[in-house]
Design a protein around this motif. Structure first.
Motif, PDB file in Angstrom:
ATOM      1  N   THR A   1     -22.930  -4.749 -20.636  1.00 41.57           N
ATOM      2  CA  THR A   1     -21.473  -4.686 -20.665  1.00 41.57           C
ATOM      3  C   THR A   1     -20.959  -5.708 -21.664  1.00 41.57           C
TER       4      THR A   1
ATOM      5  N   TRP B   1     -17.193  -7.613 -22.823  1.00 40.48           N
ATOM      6  CA  TRP B   1     -15.795  -7.817 -22.456  1.00 40.48           C
ATOM      7  C   TRP B   1     -15.024  -8.685 -23.445  1.00 40.48           C
TER       8      TRP B   1
ATOM      9  N   CYS C   1     -22.349  -7.950 -26.169  1.00 40.37           N
ATOM     10  CA  CYS C   1     -22.973  -7.303 -25.018  1.00 40.37           C
ATOM     11  C   CYS C   1     -23.889  -8.279 -24.276  1.00 40.37           C
TER      12      CYS C   1
ATOM     13  N   SER D   1     -11.991  -9.522 -25.860  1.00 35.48           N
ATOM     14  CA  SER D   1     -10.634  -8.983 -25.891  1.00 35.48           C
ATOM     15  C   SER D   1     -10.434  -8.169 -27.167  1.00 35.48           C
TER      16      SER D   1
END
Length: 82
Positions: A53, A55, A48, A57
């Protein structure tokens, strides 16, 4: 150049060797969601950013916690539902 005209430079001084998982999750949700879903959540917390947020994978999460990408996909769905 005035002080307020200078561009702002943001420096990330967080210690990259640790992250935080909220007590609310560990004391409540983790009991209901189980260890694998919790590990996916913890991996998301680990990745984070300052803007809350994350991201990584699904492949990255799977590699980190030792499960398949399909399992990660299923557990992310569970987290979204909760």
């Amino acid at each position: 150049m005035e002080e307020y005209d200078k561009p702002i430079r943001i420096i990330d001084k967080r210690n990259k060797n640790f992250f935080v998982v909220d007590d609310l999750y560990l004391n409540g949700y983790a009991k209901n969601l189980g260890p694998t879903t919790s590990m996916v959540y913890i991996s998301l917390c680990r990745h984070c950013g300052l803007d809350q947020t994350a991201w990584p994978s699904q492949k990255k999460i799977a590699e980190e916690i030792g499960v398949t990408e399909q399992t990660v996909k299923e557990k992310i769905k569970v987290l979204r539902e909760w």
